[in-house]
Enzyme design. Structure first.
Site, short mmCIF file in Angstrom:
data_model
loop_
_atom_site.label_atom_id
_atom_site.label_comp_id
_atom_site.label_asym_id
_atom_site.label_seq_id
_atom_site.Cartn_x
_atom_site.Cartn_y
_atom_site.Cartn_z
N ALA A 170 0.80 -1.24 0.00
CA ALA A 170 0.00 0.00 0.00
C ALA A 170 0.84 1.29 0.00
CB ALA A 170 -1.00 0.04 1.15
N ALA A 171 2.15 1.16 -0.16
CA ALA A 171 2.97 2.38 -0.25
C ALA A 171 2.54 3.20 -1.47
CB ALA A 171 4.45 2.02 -0.36
N GLY A 172 2.40 2.50 -2.60
CA GLY A 172 1.97 3.18 -3.84
C GLY A 172 0.56 3.72 -3.71
N ASP A 173 -0.31 2.97 -3.04
CA ASP A 173 -1.71 3.42 -2.88
C ASP A 173 -1.77 4.67 -2.03
OD1 ASP A 173 -2.46 1.19 -4.31
OD2 ASP A 173 -2.77 -0.03 -2.52
O1 RIB Z 1 -1.53 -2.27 -3.30
C1 RIB Z 1 -1.71 -3.14 -2.22
C2 RIB Z 1 -2.97 -3.95 -2.40
O2 RIB Z 1 -2.83 -4.78 -3.52
C3 RIB Z 1 -3.26 -4.88 -1.25
O3 RIB Z 1 -4.01 -4.26 -0.24
C4 RIB Z 1 -3.95 -6.05 -1.92
O4 RIB Z 1 -5.29 -6.16 -1.61
C5 RIB Z 1 -3.74 -5.83 -3.41
O5 RIB Z 1 -4.86 -5.43 -4.04
#
Ligand code: RIB
Length: 408
Positions: free
Chosen positions: A240-243
């Site tokens: 989730a760093a990119g998210d």
């Molecule tokens: O970017 C991280 C996410 O990728 C995780 O939370 C997982 O669910 C996947 O979708």
């Protein structure tokens, strides 16, 4: 301007291992956690924690109701979130002690998004609104077509890359936010600048944000390129760093921030997320990011630093005999005072020492590879004081210039 994120919601099953399991290998671990995740959900939570009003659309399954509750806790508007009678999408995530991860995805409910859901949801949005997308739900190419027709600004994070991405007309995107591997898969160019150049040529109107992990990120549009270093943290889990980066970046754009500031805040938020376990739970609140930013150090060796060093090097080398601090400052776009401090920080040398060092190296090369008389070599590379230059040459190479040539 409204922000709609049409994206996935996953249940993340996270296993801590000492290495990522290889094909044919079996490993056991007693560390297993269940977190909320999915690129869609993570990005909505990041944008909401960054202070934006976010509408999250998509589909959750029978076992995913807790994901909706978590989104709602962060103030995400769920008016357009559908429910389907099947298993929620989930991810099996292996994480190592150094923060490396490997993800296996089961789309489940995320693949149940229909054209009718898309049409119904988009009818509530209009020209100028932002549509944020990743590639974990069904109907992404259709979403892009419809949103483009309405004049919405589409920001695509083409993650994960699969055949669907190659069905998309990138001319219909306003923003593309992707990492180095995705950039290579889309453009065929393995170095970041090659990939950016290819995207600029093929899609001149597209704004691209290329994230490079520890090396920072680069923003590029038709007019400018901006380099953002990453921040130093102890990595625990990069999931989730990119998210986090994407959610913060889009939220700052909606807020009306300058791209430069949006990049800096997004980079800091992402660094904080990396220092914690889990996907959505690791995403910080805006106040925390603002408080931490002055305390975190920019990582040396980032793409921004690499670029600055390259610019300094090429400016100095192009006019070795005559270069001034002002010339370098002009090439970097900074003031001479800041440039002097930057050179010291990046190279460990003062501006004068740095230039002298380059002159000594060039003089040694000319002595080795040409028959130019020593006086001419020294004049060609430039010097402030010839006898001082000769003294420093002896200090560096252990011989006077002529003896150095003879010895080679
Ligand atoms: O970017 C991280 C996410 O990728 C995780 O939370 C997982 O669910 C996947 O979708």
């Amino acid at each position: 301007m409204k922000l709609l994120n049409f994206g996935s919601c996953n249940i993340d099953y996270v296993y801590l291992l000492d290495h990522i399991v290889a094909p044919g290998e079996t490993e056991a671990t007693d560390s297993m956690h269940i977190y909320s995740g999915g690129k869609g959900l993570n990005q909505s939570i990041a944008a909401a924690r960054a202070g934006a009003k976010v509408y999250h659309a998509g589909c959750i399954g029978e076992d995913g109701e807790f994901l909706a509750a978590l989104l709602a806790e962060d103030g995400v508007d769920l008016s357009y979130l559908g429910r389907v009678k099947e298993k929620n999408g989930h991810a099996i995530i292996q994480v190592t002690g150094t923060g490396e991860n490997s993800i296996f995805l089961y789309p489940g409910s995320n693949a149940a998004v229909t054209k009718a859901d898309i049409d119904a949801t988009l009818s509530h949005f209009e020209k100028g609104d932002i549509l944020l997308l990743q590639n974990e739900i069904s109907g992404v190419p259709y979403l892009i077509e419809r949103a483009y027709e309405k004049g919405m600004q589409v920001m695509l994070n083409p993650s994960p890359i699969n055949d669907v991405i190659f069905q998309i007309d990138f001319h219909k995107l306003a923003y593309l936010i992707l990492n180095e591997i995705e950039a290579e898969m889309i453009t065929g160019a393995s170095d970041p600048y090659g990939a950016l150049e290819k995207l600029r040529q093929d899609y001149p109107a597209l704004s691209v944000i290329l994230t490079l992990g520890k090396r920072g990120s680069i923003y590029q549009d038709a007019k400018e390129q901006i380099h953002q270093p990453s921040f130093v943290v102890e990595a625990k889990d990069t999931t989730a760093a990119g998210d986090t980066f994407t959610g913060y970046f889009v939220a700052e754009l909606v807020r009306g921030a300058k791209v430069k500031d949006a990049l800096s805040l997004a980079s800091c938020a992402s660094a904080i997320a990396v220092s914690r376990n889990g996907a959505a739970p690791s995403i910080p609140m805006r106040e925390e990011v603002l408080a931490m930013r002055p305390l975190l150090k920019e990582r040396p060796g980032s793409i921004a630093a690499e670029m600055a060093v390259k610019t300094v090097e090429s400016t100095v080398d192009a006019a070795l005999a005559t270069v001034t601090l002002k010339d370098i400052a002009a090439a970097l776009g900074y003031s001479p005072v800041y440039t002097g401090a930057l050179i010291k920080r990046l190279t460990g040398k003062s501006y004068k020492e740095y230039v002298l060092e380059r002159r000594l190296c060039r003089a040694a090369t000319l002595l080795r590879t040409t028959d130019m008389p020593v006086g001419e070599v020294i004049a060609a590379v430039g010097y402030e004081n010839e006898s001082y230059f000769r003294k420093r040459f002896v200090e560096k190479y252990g011989r006077k210039p002529l003896e150095y040539r003879k010895a080679k």
